[in-house]
Design a protein around this motif. Structure first.
Motif, PDB file in Angstrom:
ATOM      1  N   ARG A 208      35.892 -38.285  11.298  1.00  0.00           N
ATOM      2  CA  ARG A 208      34.472 -38.581  11.460  1.00  0.00           C
ATOM      3  C   ARG A 208      34.364 -40.033  11.911  1.00  0.00           C
ATOM      4  O   ARG A 208      34.959 -40.921  11.296  1.00  0.00           O
ATOM      5  CB  ARG A 208      33.718 -38.373  10.148  1.00  0.00           C
ATOM      6  N   VAL A 209      33.606 -40.266  12.938  1.00  0.00           N
ATOM      7  CA  VAL A 209      33.529 -41.593  13.532  1.00  0.00           C
ATOM      8  C   VAL A 209      32.068 -41.874  13.886  1.00  0.00           C
ATOM      9  O   VAL A 209      31.347 -40.966  14.323  1.00  0.00           O
ATOM     10  CB  VAL A 209      34.408 -41.707  14.799  1.00  0.00           C
ATOM     11  N   ALA A 210      31.639 -43.112  13.700  1.00  0.00           N
ATOM     12  CA  ALA A 210      30.266 -43.477  14.042  1.00  0.00           C
ATOM     13  C   ALA A 210      30.197 -44.962  14.352  1.00  0.00           C
ATOM     14  O   ALA A 210      30.948 -45.768  13.793  1.00  0.00           O
ATOM     15  CB  ALA A 210      29.312 -43.137  12.901  1.00  0.00           C
ATOM     16  N   ARG A 211      29.273 -45.286  15.236  1.00  0.00           N
ATOM     17  CA  ARG A 211      29.057 -46.682  15.613  1.00  0.00           C
ATOM     18  C   ARG A 211      27.619 -46.811  16.104  1.00  0.00           C
ATOM     19  O   ARG A 211      27.044 -45.847  16.623  1.00  0.00           O
ATOM     20  CB  ARG A 211      30.034 -47.081  16.723  1.00  0.00           C
ATOM     21  N   THR A 212      27.032 -47.988  15.935  1.00  0.00           N
ATOM     22  CA  THR A 212      25.671 -48.207  16.411  1.00  0.00           C
ATOM     23  C   THR A 212      25.666 -49.225  17.545  1.00  0.00           C
ATOM     24  O   THR A 212      26.642 -49.925  17.788  1.00  0.00           O
ATOM     25  CB  THR A 212      24.760 -48.737  15.284  1.00  0.00           C
ATOM     26  N   GLY A 213      24.539 -49.291  18.206  1.00  0.00           N
ATOM     27  CA  GLY A 213      24.297 -50.299  19.234  1.00  0.00           C
ATOM     28  C   GLY A 213      22.806 -50.462  19.396  1.00  0.00           C
ATOM     29  O   GLY A 213      22.016 -49.802  18.686  1.00  0.00           O
ATOM     30  N   PRO A 214      22.351 -51.308  20.290  1.00  0.00           N
ATOM     31  CA  PRO A 214      20.907 -51.525  20.474  1.00  0.00           C
ATOM     32  C   PRO A 214      20.196 -50.229  20.871  1.00  0.00           C
ATOM     33  O   PRO A 214      20.331 -49.755  22.001  1.00  0.00           O
ATOM     34  CB  PRO A 214      20.845 -52.563  21.589  1.00  0.00           C
ATOM     35  N   GLY A 215      19.480 -49.631  19.940  1.00  0.00           N
ATOM     36  CA  GLY A 215      18.713 -48.429  20.226  1.00  0.00           C
ATOM     37  C   GLY A 215      19.520 -47.153  20.283  1.00  0.00           C
ATOM     38  O   GLY A 215      19.003 -46.121  20.699  1.00  0.00           O
ATOM     39  N   TRP A 216      20.777 -47.172  19.856  1.00  0.00           N
ATOM     40  CA  TRP A 216      21.573 -45.943  19.924  1.00  0.00           C
ATOM     41  C   TRP A 216      22.547 -45.821  18.765  1.00  0.00           C
ATOM     42  O   TRP A 216      22.901 -46.789  18.117  1.00  0.00           O
ATOM     43  CB  TRP A 216      22.336 -45.826  21.244  1.00  0.00           C
ATOM     44  N   ARG A 217      22.928 -44.578  18.505  1.00  0.00           N
ATOM     45  CA  ARG A 217      24.005 -44.233  17.587  1.00  0.00           C
ATOM     46  C   ARG A 217      24.966 -43.301  18.313  1.00  0.00           C
ATOM     47  O   ARG A 217      24.529 -42.403  19.035  1.00  0.00           O
ATOM     48  CB  ARG A 217      23.480 -43.509  16.348  1.00  0.00           C
ATOM     49  N   ARG A 218      26.247 -43.503  18.085  1.00  0.00           N
ATOM     50  CA  ARG A 218      27.271 -42.652  18.696  1.00  0.00           C
ATOM     51  C   ARG A 218      28.127 -42.084  17.570  1.00  0.00           C
ATOM     52  O   ARG A 218      28.564 -42.818  16.679  1.00  0.00           O
ATOM     53  CB  ARG A 218      28.134 -43.475  19.646  1.00  0.00           C
ATOM     54  N   THR A 219      28.346 -40.774  17.568  1.00  0.00           N
ATOM     55  CA  THR A 219      29.146 -40.137  16.529  1.00  0.00           C
ATOM     56  C   THR A 219      30.164 -39.201  17.152  1.00  0.00           C
ATOM     57  O   THR A 219      29.977 -38.684  18.260  1.00  0.00           O
ATOM     58  CB  THR A 219      28.267 -39.340  15.541  1.00  0.00           C
ATOM     59  N   LEU A 220      31.240 -38.982  16.407  1.00  0.00           N
ATOM     60  CA  LEU A 220      32.280 -38.047  16.823  1.00  0.00           C
ATOM     61  C   LEU A 220      32.643 -37.187  15.635  1.00  0.00           C
ATOM     62  O   LEU A 220      32.866 -37.685  14.523  1.00  0.00           O
ATOM     63  CB  LEU A 220      33.517 -38.802  17.334  1.00  0.00           C
ATOM     64  N   GLY A 221      32.673 -35.877  15.865  1.00  0.00           N
ATOM     65  CA  GLY A 221      33.114 -34.911  14.868  1.00  0.00           C
ATOM     66  C   GLY A 221      33.843 -33.794  15.582  1.00  0.00           C
ATOM     67  O   GLY A 221      34.113 -33.876  16.790  1.00  0.00           O
TER      68      GLY A 221
END
Length: 279
Positions: A208-221
């Motif tokens: 499970r992976v997640a990261r944020t940025g300006p106005g966004w979220r990115r996830t991996l499953g």
């Protein structure tokens, strides 16, 4: 005596500071938002069934020098050490994760988060809650909706227990429940041991992976990658094989993937397991 950072200067530099900033609420907001963007939530160690040591030098080495991320016991422990180094009144507390659970479920307290006092006000602070990590401190003593750089959140109270909710796709969803009992070192060791070794842990053998940025979220499953942008429809795409997963970890999440002889085989087994795609 709480453990001290051995490389606070590098840690602060990664968070955009060349000098220790003043321990203000504005600083805390900036550090929390930056932390969730710089240090990804990731469970590569759990996927590979490797130990997850909690001593501060090991966490510093993993996150600051090895190009990795981690999960709540690593991310929030390191952040706690930084906050204390900067002079914040901060301590660890624990939560029961309710996201995705039945209404009457009572899961174990396996999520580590922080309670920080600034200018006489108490705040919930969390840099280790995966794809729904709050990206700003949240005032504890109010049930009003609180804005963050990403979703709105609110905290409700029932007796001595608090529940964190997030507004997702127009609906309020429970994230986790917690009380204010301090978490001693041994409490954290036990919780981490369960998360990283127990066969019923949702992290065992999972990625499970997640990261944020300006106005966004990115996830991996296991379902692939999802990119959530504020005000826009989410984008999702599959990952065809282990090579694609590793490339996404490196390029999409900025993770320096560890050299491990069985990594490709483990990723392929995980992809074929039908595991939960939540991050």
């Amino acid at each position: 005596m709480p453990p001290l950072l051995t490389d606070a200067a590098l840690y602060l530099h990664r968070l955009g500071h060349d000098q220790p900033p003043a321990p203000t609420l504005a600083t805390l907001r900036a550090l929390q938002a930056r932390h969730t963007a710089v240090f990804p939530f990731e469970t590569l160690s759990s996927l590979l069934r490797l130990p997850v040591p909690l001593d501060l030098p090991s966490i510093e080495r993993k996150l600051l020098h090895d190009g990795r991320g981690g999960y709540c016991y690593e991310l929030n422990r390191l952040f706690l050490a930084l906050l204390r180094t900067l002079g914040y009144d901060a301590r660890a507390i624990a939560a029961r994760v309710l996201m995705g659970e039945a209404e009457d479920a009572v899961p174990a307290r396996t999520h580590l988060l922080l309670l920080v006092r600034v200018d006489g006000e108490r705040y919930l602070v969390d840099v280790g809650f995966g794809g729904m990590v709050p990206t700003a401190p949240l005032r504890l003593e109010t049930e009003a909706v609180q804005s963050t750089p990403h979703e709105p959140y609110r905290i409700t109270r029932h007796g001595d227990e608090y529940t964190l909710h997030a507004q997702v796709a127009g609906q309020w969803r429970r994230m986790y429940a917690f009380d204010l009992q301090p978490q001693a070192e041994i409490d954290q060791v036990v919780g981490n041991w369960y998360v990283s070794t127990h066969p019923d842990s949702p992290f065992m053998g999972q990625l499970r992976v997640a990261r944020t940025g300006p106005g966004w979220r990115r996830t991996l499953g296991s379902g692939g990658v999802a990119l959530h942008r504020i005000g826009l429809a989410s984008e999702r795409w599959p990952l065809a094989d282990a090579h694609a997963v590793i490339a996404e970890l490196q390029q999409g999440f900025g993770i320096r993937v560890p050299a491990h002889p069985g990594l490709h085989a483990v990723i392929e087994a995980w992809r074929g397991s039908g595991a939960s795609a939540s991050a």
